[in-house]
Design a protein around this motif. Structure first.
Motif, PDB file in Angstrom:
ATOM      1  N   UNK A   7      10.660   6.745  -9.287  1.00  0.00           N
ATOM      2  CA  UNK A   7      10.839   8.146  -9.683  1.00  0.00           C
ATOM      3  C   UNK A   7      10.735   9.002  -8.437  1.00  0.00           C
ATOM      4  N   UNK A   8      10.789  10.325  -8.581  1.00  0.00           N
ATOM      5  CA  UNK A   8      10.886  11.223  -7.425  1.00  0.00           C
ATOM      6  C   UNK A   8       9.869  10.937  -6.322  1.00  0.00           C
ATOM      7  N   UNK A   9       8.617  10.711  -6.681  1.00  0.00           N
ATOM      8  CA  UNK A   9       7.577  10.582  -5.661  1.00  0.00           C
ATOM      9  C   UNK A   9       7.792   9.354  -4.780  1.00  0.00           C
ATOM     10  N   UNK A  10       8.040   8.216  -5.393  1.00  0.00           N
ATOM     11  CA  UNK A  10       8.245   6.997  -4.610  1.00  0.00           C
ATOM     12  C   UNK A  10       9.633   6.975  -3.957  1.00  0.00           C
ATOM     13  N   UNK A  44      -1.454   9.460 -15.095  1.00  0.00           N
ATOM     14  CA  UNK A  44      -1.801  10.853 -14.809  1.00  0.00           C
ATOM     15  C   UNK A  44      -1.479  11.198 -13.358  1.00  0.00           C
ATOM     16  N   UNK A  45      -1.691  10.232 -12.468  1.00  0.00           N
ATOM     17  CA  UNK A  45      -1.398  10.456 -11.053  1.00  0.00           C
ATOM     18  C   UNK A  45       0.118  10.618 -10.838  1.00  0.00           C
ATOM     19  N   UNK A  46       0.912   9.738 -11.457  1.00  0.00           N
ATOM     20  CA  UNK A  46       2.379   9.890 -11.349  1.00  0.00           C
ATOM     21  C   UNK A  46       2.826  11.241 -11.911  1.00  0.00           C
ATOM     22  N   UNK A  47       2.228  11.628 -13.035  1.00  0.00           N
ATOM     23  CA  UNK A  47       2.631  12.908 -13.633  1.00  0.00           C
ATOM     24  C   UNK A  47       2.240  14.084 -12.746  1.00  0.00           C
ATOM     25  N   UNK A  48       1.222  13.879 -11.920  1.00  0.00           N
ATOM     26  CA  UNK A  48       0.783  14.915 -10.981  1.00  0.00           C
ATOM     27  C   UNK A  48       1.712  14.978  -9.764  1.00  0.00           C
ATOM     28  N   UNK A  49       2.142  13.835  -9.236  1.00  0.00           N
ATOM     29  CA  UNK A  49       2.885  13.848  -7.962  1.00  0.00           C
ATOM     30  C   UNK A  49       4.400  13.923  -8.121  1.00  0.00           C
ATOM     31  N   UNK A  50       4.930  13.524  -9.283  1.00  0.00           N
ATOM     32  CA  UNK A  50       6.388  13.551  -9.444  1.00  0.00           C
ATOM     33  C   UNK A  50       6.993  14.967  -9.472  1.00  0.00           C
ATOM     34  N   UNK A  51       6.385  15.930 -10.169  1.00  0.00           N
ATOM     35  CA  UNK A  51       7.040  17.243 -10.262  1.00  0.00           C
ATOM     36  C   UNK A  51       7.336  17.908  -8.912  1.00  0.00           C
ATOM     37  N   UNK A  52       6.346  18.013  -8.005  1.00  0.00           N
ATOM     38  CA  UNK A  52       6.704  18.635  -6.720  1.00  0.00           C
ATOM     39  C   UNK A  52       7.702  17.808  -5.912  1.00  0.00           C
ATOM     40  N   UNK A  53       7.653  16.466  -6.047  1.00  0.00           N
ATOM     41  CA  UNK A  53       8.615  15.624  -5.317  1.00  0.00           C
ATOM     42  C   UNK A  53      10.039  15.896  -5.806  1.00  0.00           C
ATOM     43  N   UNK A  54      10.184  16.036  -7.116  1.00  0.00           N
ATOM     44  CA  UNK A  54      11.524  16.337  -7.653  1.00  0.00           C
ATOM     45  C   UNK A  54      12.037  17.676  -7.101  1.00  0.00           C
ATOM     46  N   UNK A  55      11.151  18.656  -7.040  1.00  0.00           N
ATOM     47  CA  UNK A  55      11.592  19.956  -6.519  1.00  0.00           C
ATOM     48  C   UNK A  55      12.006  19.850  -5.051  1.00  0.00           C
ATOM     49  N   UNK A 107       0.818  -1.219   0.000  1.00  0.00           N
ATOM     50  CA  UNK A 107       0.000   0.000   0.000  1.00  0.00           C
ATOM     51  C   UNK A 107       0.846   1.261   0.000  1.00  0.00           C
ATOM     52  N   UNK A 108       2.062   1.168   0.539  1.00  0.00           N
ATOM     53  CA  UNK A 108       2.914   2.358   0.603  1.00  0.00           C
ATOM     54  C   UNK A 108       3.284   2.880  -0.795  1.00  0.00           C
ATOM     55  N   UNK A 109       3.307   1.996  -1.800  1.00  0.00           N
ATOM     56  CA  UNK A 109       3.451   2.480  -3.174  1.00  0.00           C
ATOM     57  C   UNK A 109       2.041   2.866  -3.646  1.00  0.00           C
ATOM     58  N   UNK A 110       1.525   3.933  -3.075  1.00  0.00           N
ATOM     59  CA  UNK A 110       0.098   4.228  -3.219  1.00  0.00           C
ATOM     60  C   UNK A 110      -0.338   4.484  -4.657  1.00  0.00           C
ATOM     61  N   UNK A 111       0.562   4.983  -5.490  1.00  0.00           N
ATOM     62  CA  UNK A 111       0.179   5.287  -6.869  1.00  0.00           C
ATOM     63  C   UNK A 111      -0.036   4.001  -7.664  1.00  0.00           C
TER      64      UNK A 111
END
Lengths: 342, 342
Positions: free
Chosen positions: B199-202, B260-271, B24-28
């Motif tokens: 990727x950045x989010x995970x 679409x969810x990964x594309x939403x959450x990765x950008x702020x995580x990378x920053x 579950x921790x890999x929620x995306x």
């Protein structure tokens, strides 16, 4: 498996008319509405029936929004930027110059708040909207003469409607609005000097390569144009919950399927065009830079004039900047290495 | 609207268990199975109920294929490349090094014959499969030391499973297989020198940036990895037609929604990672070139050994070449100009 109570399962037979803004000849775009209709029918055991009509069968393509709003038809399939005369902000539901790519548009719509931002805007038109297809980045268009700098655009008569035309006009182009069937003869006679359309697959069918040899890319004016399904709000509210679910999920599938279909048919079409002698040209950097500046100057002007536009534009711009920074890393890093430079 | 005959509408209540290969921790990724389950439930008025179990609840993540094949669970959500030990060709159902991007994978699967090519392959395992999510191009991984050329990879102990590990081993890396929770301590102690993840989010959630500062891109080993839903064939055939339709369309939506969810959450995580001091590095070109050569050498070897692999690889390679030529034009032309270089 136990059988559920029968009374809970009685569902009405419902027949809807869906007006497409597109002719059947644009089979990839038009076909997305048929993908939706077919899936909805199958999901409901044939009871929710949506019949798709091409542009002009019930109403002309550019009257689809009015027809859905007034209930002439229950649903429509269109591009919201056709209706910027009603509200300039509608362009963001499709694509604006230097806007989002197809993937980014989906991220914005489904998880970035895009659908929710547009719901009240469409509700004012008595409509509920759903993303319903994407062409991917389009081509820049067909030119009878080579364009080597912004100066070569001055006075050029180009068929380019909507937001792309607005930006082109700021670079000195005289934008023309012509329906699909009128473009080829105008280009052949020299009444126009250039035209945009979609991409290799659709462009090939209209034969532009026979009368305009230079094929420019990328279509910075439409980097990821989304189509949308419209539903009349009263008709939507009358639907049983399961039928609403069927429509919504079928729209999502049609959205995914149309882009995948374009990605399937464009590559061989491009190769055929190249074999037919098309001269593929990349936009000069000064044109891209001037167009980008003109586009954002224009957005800022519109945002200063209109609160709804400003609200959507501000959210969109922040989203776009974050997206661009991330897509410039893993995706672009991969593609720059792997895809052959043209 | 007329009410249809009631007898045609009686549908059974069906309860399925779906085993995910993911925590579950890999929620995306995990969430994509819940997106499917929720939509199927709603489409069928609550009668087709799929309960999702995370990795380890019913079977370990890497036993999902066996569990579906044997009917221990009716369905699964997994990455087919986990099962290359059963058949190397399964990797193409997910991603291979220098393979297709997410959009190209969808084009191949839905309109390029990909799903149909894999149906008999999965039928041999008593399974029917559906595309069920994509992460987009992954990152290249976390390194304790900077990699300036292929020579720096020699002897490096890197956690990188599957096809990426195969190719890395041909560049001198000693691939390691470690479960998610074991990576951080191994990296901290120096038992391993590097690790890939997603990727950045995970990646941010596992904290690798605290013990390995160099974050490489792009993830050429997984340019567009697809997740898949598996269904036991006997259970599939027992489903009413409408429930099959509900599962299939919900899988397509989950596929779209996860990307679409990964594309939403990765950008702020990378920053956030960059602000935390991560050193973003692009793979040296000589590493990319050596990896690409090693990858295709390996595919050719596998194709020479196995007829099924050869059939899929030949179709995939032709599709990939056409795709790359087209995506190098409009999409890459746009992105190179518009996205900031990192």
């Amino acid at each position: 498996a136990a059988f559920g109570p029968v009374f809970a399962q009685a569902q009405p037979t419902i027949r809807w008319r869906l007006a497409s803004s597109f002719p059947k000849s644009l089979d990839t775009i038009y076909g997305a509405a048929e993908v939706l209709a077919e899936r909805v029918r199958a999901l409901t055991g044939g009871r929710f029936q949506i019949r798709v009509y091409q542009a002009g069968e019930i109403v002309p393509g550019l009257q689809v929004m009015d027809a859905v709003q007034q209930g002439t038809v229950e649903a429509g399939h269109t591009a919201s930027y056709y209706f910027v005369g009603k509200a300039q902000v509608l362009a963001f539901d499709t694509s604006v110059p230097f806007g989002l790519t197809a993937r980014q548009q989906n991220a914005w719509m489904y998880h970035g708040g895009g659908i929710e931002l547009f719901r009240p805007i469409f509700a004012d038109f008595n409509i509920i909207q759903f993303p319903g297809g994407n062409t991917g980045a389009q081509m820049g268009g067909w030119f009878r003469k080579e364009i080597k700098s912004v100066a070569d655009l001055k006075g050029l008569r180009m068929r380019i409607p909507g937001p792309g035309g607005q930006v082109m006009s700021r670079l000195g182009v005289v934008p023309q609005v012509l329906a699909g069937g009128d473009i080829y003869p105008a280009l052949e006679r020299g009444t126009i000097d250039a035209t945009d359309w979609v991409g290799p697959y659709d462009d090939e069918k209209l034969g532009f390569y026979k009368v305009a040899k230079y094929y420019y890319y990328p279509g910075w004016h439409e980097p990821g144009p989304q189509l949308s399904f419209y539903v009349n709000l009263q008709e939507w509210r009358k639907l049983p919950k399961e039928y609403q679910q069927a429509f919504e999920v079928a729209a999502a599938e049609a959205n995914l399927s149309m882009l995948a279909k374009y990605d399937q048919v464009n590559p061989p079409a491009l190769q055929r065009l190249i074999r037919a002698g098309v001269r593929l040209r990349k936009w000069p950097t000064d044109v891209m830079k001037a167009a980008q500046k003109a586009a954002f100057d224009w957005y800022e002007e519109e945002a200063a004039k209109d609160a709804t536009y400003r609200k959507v534009y501000t959210a969109w711009k922040k989203f776009r900047e974050e997206q661009y920074r991330w897509f410039g890393v893993a995706e672009l890093g991969y593609e720059q290495f792997a895809f052959p430079a043209s």
